[in-house]
Design a protein around this motif. Structure first.
Motif, PDB file in Angstrom:
ATOM      1  N   LYS A 211       0.832  -1.209   0.000  1.00 31.21           N
ATOM      2  CA  LYS A 211       0.000   0.000   0.000  1.00 31.21           C
ATOM      3  C   LYS A 211       0.864   1.255   0.000  1.00 31.21           C
ATOM      4  O   LYS A 211       0.585   2.217  -0.704  1.00 31.21           O
ATOM      5  CB  LYS A 211      -0.902   0.006   1.239  1.00 31.21           C
ATOM      6  N   LEU A 212       1.916   1.218   0.809  1.00 28.18           N
ATOM      7  CA  LEU A 212       2.804   2.375   0.893  1.00 28.18           C
ATOM      8  C   LEU A 212       3.539   2.611  -0.425  1.00 28.18           C
ATOM      9  O   LEU A 212       3.666   3.750  -0.886  1.00 28.18           O
ATOM     10  CB  LEU A 212       3.806   2.174   2.045  1.00 28.18           C
ATOM     11  N   GLU A 213       3.995   1.505  -1.018  1.00 27.85           N
ATOM     12  CA  GLU A 213       4.684   1.632  -2.311  1.00 27.85           C
ATOM     13  C   GLU A 213       3.766   2.251  -3.353  1.00 27.85           C
ATOM     14  O   GLU A 213       4.189   3.075  -4.158  1.00 27.85           O
ATOM     15  CB  GLU A 213       5.154   0.249  -2.792  1.00 27.85           C
ATOM     16  N   GLU A 214       2.514   1.843  -3.300  1.00 29.83           N
ATOM     17  CA  GLU A 214       1.545   2.381  -4.257  1.00 29.83           C
ATOM     18  C   GLU A 214       1.378   3.891  -4.047  1.00 29.83           C
ATOM     19  O   GLU A 214       1.359   4.654  -5.003  1.00 29.83           O
ATOM     20  CB  GLU A 214       0.207   1.663  -4.074  1.00 29.83           C
ATOM     21  N   ILE A 215       1.312   4.289  -2.779  1.00 24.52           N
ATOM     22  CA  ILE A 215       1.169   5.730  -2.485  1.00 24.52           C
ATOM     23  C   ILE A 215       2.379   6.484  -3.022  1.00 24.52           C
ATOM     24  O   ILE A 215       2.255   7.500  -3.696  1.00 24.52           O
ATOM     25  CB  ILE A 215       1.039   5.974  -0.960  1.00 24.52           C
ATOM     26  N   LEU A 216       3.563   5.935  -2.731  1.00 22.67           N
ATOM     27  CA  LEU A 216       4.783   6.642  -3.127  1.00 22.67           C
ATOM     28  C   LEU A 216       4.948   6.662  -4.647  1.00 22.67           C
ATOM     29  O   LEU A 216       5.447   7.633  -5.210  1.00 22.67           O
ATOM     30  CB  LEU A 216       5.999   6.001  -2.462  1.00 22.67           C
ATOM     31  N   SER A 217       4.518   5.571  -5.306  1.00 20.54           N
ATOM     32  CA  SER A 217       4.677   5.547  -6.765  1.00 20.54           C
ATOM     33  C   SER A 217       3.731   6.555  -7.438  1.00 20.54           C
ATOM     34  O   SER A 217       4.004   7.034  -8.523  1.00 20.54           O
ATOM     35  CB  SER A 217       4.424   4.134  -7.295  1.00 20.54           C
ATOM     36  N   CYS A 218       2.618   6.832  -6.780  1.00 23.53           N
ATOM     37  CA  CYS A 218       1.660   7.789  -7.356  1.00 23.53           C
ATOM     38  C   CYS A 218       2.027   9.236  -7.033  1.00 23.53           C
ATOM     39  O   CYS A 218       1.434  10.162  -7.552  1.00 23.53           O
ATOM     40  CB  CYS A 218       0.254   7.528  -6.824  1.00 23.53           C
ATOM     41  N   THR A 219       2.940   9.403  -6.092  1.00 23.59           N
ATOM     42  CA  THR A 219       3.286  10.758  -5.681  1.00 23.59           C
ATOM     43  C   THR A 219       4.544  11.205  -6.417  1.00 23.59           C
ATOM     44  O   THR A 219       5.520  10.456  -6.470  1.00 23.59           O
ATOM     45  CB  THR A 219       3.534  10.790  -4.155  1.00 23.59           C
ATOM     46  N   ASP A 220       4.488  12.399  -6.976  1.00 22.24           N
ATOM     47  CA  ASP A 220       5.646  12.899  -7.718  1.00 22.24           C
ATOM     48  C   ASP A 220       6.687  13.408  -6.716  1.00 22.24           C
ATOM     49  O   ASP A 220       6.561  14.494  -6.170  1.00 22.24           O
ATOM     50  CB  ASP A 220       5.186  14.022  -8.662  1.00 22.24           C
ATOM     51  N   CYS A 221       7.711  12.611  -6.523  1.00 20.73           N
ATOM     52  CA  CYS A 221       8.728  12.970  -5.522  1.00 20.73           C
ATOM     53  C   CYS A 221       9.883  13.764  -6.136  1.00 20.73           C
ATOM     54  O   CYS A 221      10.723  14.285  -5.408  1.00 20.73           O
ATOM     55  CB  CYS A 221       9.289  11.723  -4.846  1.00 20.73           C
ATOM     56  N   GLY A 222       9.930  13.833  -7.461  1.00 21.02           N
ATOM     57  CA  GLY A 222      11.015  14.575  -8.113  1.00 21.02           C
ATOM     58  C   GLY A 222      12.360  14.001  -7.727  1.00 21.02           C
ATOM     59  O   GLY A 222      12.554  12.774  -7.713  1.00 21.02           O
ATOM     60  N   ASN A 223      13.298  14.883  -7.374  1.00 17.39           N
ATOM     61  CA  ASN A 223      14.641  14.415  -7.002  1.00 17.39           C
ATOM     62  C   ASN A 223      14.773  14.157  -5.500  1.00 17.39           C
ATOM     63  O   ASN A 223      15.870  13.902  -5.007  1.00 17.39           O
ATOM     64  CB  ASN A 223      15.689  15.467  -7.402  1.00 17.39           C
ATOM     65  N   LEU A 224      13.685  14.257  -4.837  1.00 17.37           N
ATOM     66  CA  LEU A 224      13.698  14.119  -3.379  1.00 17.37           C
ATOM     67  C   LEU A 224      14.094  12.702  -2.964  1.00 17.37           C
ATOM     68  O   LEU A 224      13.672  11.728  -3.566  1.00 17.37           O
ATOM     69  CB  LEU A 224      12.278  14.401  -2.879  1.00 17.37           C
TER      70      LEU A 224
END
Lengths: 291, 425
Positions: A211-224
């Motif tokens: 679930k967490l991976e899915e959240i992070l993959s959908c969020t544009d983290c850029g170079n962060l």
């Protein structure tokens, strides 16, 4: 559903700042200016309580000194119950983020009775940023620690943390998943073999990780740089301890599901561990649509 | 205790543990609680079977008289104190608080309706049910109410885990509601036991009631704060895990001694000490696991096997009492927890699932029944009925929850799961 309930958690379009004539007032105004520059928003200064002409002049002087322009700020003077009035204004003006200064730690009695800043955290219906012992220094935000618990609100909280991190040019975001040993003990009952208990635990963790991976993959983290950490311990306590030990600049948590009261301090709600002893600035993200 | 008696005691303990485990494992493979096998072991070794067919052998080895009987009694008393300590550790006050109004309403109504109906049944049908008259039957009536109200947290947790529902919203509602009912249920039961000691002295009863709440409130507030400060100290300065184990069990026994002294049963002191220690942010998973494993695998089986030594299950099996107790228990919980969940906003199907989930009584019902039997509140046939009810409600929880929440009902046990796997298979 009202307009405010449909409003996304970010971007922050309207920021309100709770102002009191305390020794911290200058630092609060300075922090407001920094927030204005970062998020390019108008600021609403709210003061609740009796005030005289000298105080009014002093606040206006401070606002001028920190270079607020006339068209991007507003001062609201109110009388009555401080917390109720601030929350009323926030609701009426559709504020996205409320900012208040707070002490790192309060006396036991004051903690249980509740200071204005902490009461705001417990009752606010918008996101709230608590500035711990604000000062005039412009400290850069380097490390942000954010809650990654298995909860519907976590999506908005992580997205808001990433949004803040990108806006403040933070170096890293640590997403913390906490494993409650009490709940794990329940699934380690004698009805399971060791393998079954381990499998159950693995299954639970795998589900949470996905679930967490899915959240992070959908969020544009850029170079962060985004790190995911799993900690074993009481939820709320562990993330607060982690933020303190890793000298985080901002801790980002989900808003509580219900209005908190004194019972939540006696039998601490997750968020109360952070409120009892602020490890750094605290952002409580209120995802309105999940209420 | 002489040489022969010591051998007798050790032999007895060994057989109890081994047979309890073997039969427990058999029932575990059948997806039933281990405690069923442990009870069956007691039934085999006790007066129900061994005592019936080989009375001399039964009296020689598994005696409840003399020094061996006294020692066994001491061990089982310590076991039940430790069992309640672990049960207390499973109660998480913050979960109860955080699950919100649905869980609170389910637990409150799920507590009040069984309590009320159980009390009424106990009050008006005390003679038929086999209650002993103390305080004009109020003690028995209150016991029946409490017996109908409590739930078995480990059984519920296991069922939810098996069905992959443990971390779902409905799963956490059931867990939180069961925790709350357990907490209140054990406080009530302590009051019941206190009433037995006080006789008809109203003042003494109020004194015990006051102390029960005072102890609970102090331990859960100031006690928790002190434990939270002391545990890190113990972990830093004492060897691990010995230091923390000694600290935890020491507190449990001190709490038990204190409550026994003030006229409440020792189990209550241990239970509340367990809640206070289990709630500490400094108690890590490993320590929790060690305490849990140590108690549930050594002391709990001794206690549950010993249950069979105290009662002849076959002689005291009364189908009419068993049926009434079973129907009453299921109806009380389904109605109570179900209505509470409906009130809390869940659908009819979900509310029924909450009802069936909280209906599982498990081992705690047996502990409650045995303590009431020993205190002279209930008769042996009623105790047997409570044991049967505890087993049946625990076994039916899984299939019913599965049916209500997934629309399927599978027992999910294959013969090859029970039989040993042959070489080459």
């Amino acid at each position: 559903m009202s307009n405010i309930e449909k409003k996304p958690v970010y971007p922050f379009e309207k920021i309100a700042v709770a102002v009191a004539f305390s020794p911290n007032i200058e630092a609060i105004i300075a922090a407001s200016k920094r927030l204005q520059n970062i998020f390019n928003v108008s600021i609403l200064f709210i003061h609740v309580g009796n005030h005289d002409a000298a105080q009014e002049t002093y606040l206006k002087e401070l606002i001028t000194r920190f270079a607020f322009e006339q068209n991007n700020h507003e001062i609201i003077w109110e009388t009555g119950d401080t917390v109720d009035k601030i929350l009323e204004v926030c609701k009426a003006r559709q504020v996205d983020l409320l900012v208040a200064g707070a002490l790192e730690k309060e006396s036991l009695l004051k903690y249980f009775l509740g200071s204005v800043a902490r009461k705001l955290c417990r009752r606010a219906k918008c996101s709230i940023l608590m500035l711990r012992d604000p000062d005039l220094l412009n400290k850069p935000v380097q490390r942000i620690v954010v809650e990654g618990s298995d909860h519907p609100k976590t999506v908005a909280t992580i997205e808001a943390a990433i949004y803040v991190a990108k806006a403040t040019h933070a170096l890293a975001v640590d997403v913390i998943q906490e494993e409650d040993p009490g709940r794990l003990a329940l699934i380690r009952s004698d009805a399971f073999t060791d393998n079954e208990a381990d499998n159950n635990r693995e299954k639970m963790l795998k589900h949470e990780n996905e679930k967490l991976e899915e959240i992070l993959s959908c969020t544009d983290c850029g170079n962060l740089k985004v790190n995911v950490e799993r900690l074993e311990g009481k939820p709320g306590f562990m993330i607060t301890k982690y933020a303190r030990e890793h000298e985080a600049d901002l801790l980002v948590l989900n808003s509580p599901d219900t209005k908190l009261n004194v019972i939540d301090r006696v039998f601490p709600h997750d968020i109360e561990f952070a409120l009892a002893d602020l490890p750094c600035d605290l952002l409580i993200v209120h995802s309105r649509t999940d209420d | 205790m002489n040489h022969a008696e010591l051998i007798n005691l050790l032999f007895c303990l060994g057989i109890m543990l081994l047979l309890g485990r073997v039969l427990g494992e058999f029932f575990r493979k059948l997806k039933m609680p281990l405690v069923v096998g442990e009870l069956l072991a007691g039934l085999i070794l006790g007066p129900s079977l061994l005592g019936k067919f080989y009375p001399e052998l039964n009296q020689l080895i598994f005696t409840t008289k003399g020094n061996v009987g006294m020692a066994l009694n001491g061990i089982t008393t310590i076991s039940v104190v430790m069992l309640l300590f672990v049960a207390g550790m499973e109660v998480e006050l913050s979960i109860i608080r955080q699950q919100g109004t649905t869980a609170f309403k389910s637990s409150l109504v799920g507590l009040l309706i069984p309590l009320g109906l159980g009390f009424a049944a106990g009050y008006y049908f005390a003679d038929w049910l086999g209650g002993k008259g103390q305080h004009d039957g109020k003690v028995f009536a209150l016991f029946m109410g409490t017996a109908m109200a409590i739930s078995a947290l480990p059984v519920i947790a296991r069922t939810l885990m098996d069905l992959d529902l443990f971390k779902t919203k409905i799963g956490m509602i059931i867990i939180a509601a069961a925790m709350f009912d357990d907490l209140i249920g054990w406080i009530l039961f302590s009051v019941v036991l206190g009433m037995i000691h006080t006789g008809s002295d109203q003042f003494e009863f109020l004194y015990i009631l006051g102390y029960t709440f005072l102890y609970a409130i102090l331990m859960l507030t100031a006690g928790r704060i002190i434990i939270n400060r002391a545990l890190p100290w113990a972990q830093r300065n004492l060897s691990w895990p010995g230091g923390v184990l000694a600290f935890s069990f020491g507190l449990a026994f001190l709490g038990a001694a204190l409550t026994e002294k003030i006229g409440i049963h020792a189990i209550f002191g241990a239970f509340i000490a367990g809640v206070a220690i289990g709630d500490s942010v400094h108690l890590n998973e490993k320590t929790r696991d060690i305490i849990h494993q140590f108690v549930t695998n050594i002391f709990a089986p001794l206690f549950f096997v010993s249950v069979g030594f105290k009662v002849d299950f076959i002689k005291n099996f009364d189908l009419s009492i068993v049926t009434v107790v079973l129907v009453l228990a299921i109806a009380c919980k389904l109605l109570g927890a179900g209505l509470g969940a409906l009130w809390g906003g869940l659908s009819f199907r979900e509310a029924s699932a909450v009802g069936f989930g909280m209906n599982a009584r498990g081992a705690m019902e047996i502990v409650l029944g045995l303590l009431a039997l020993q205190a002279g509140v209930i008769s042996e046939p009623l105790f047997v009925a409570l044991v049967v009810m505890a087993v049946i409600t625990s076994v039916m929880a899984g299939p019913m929850l599965q049916y209500l929440l997934t629309g399927e009902m599978k027992v999910n046990v294959k013969l090859r799961d029970i039989l040993p796997v042959k070489e080459g298979e």
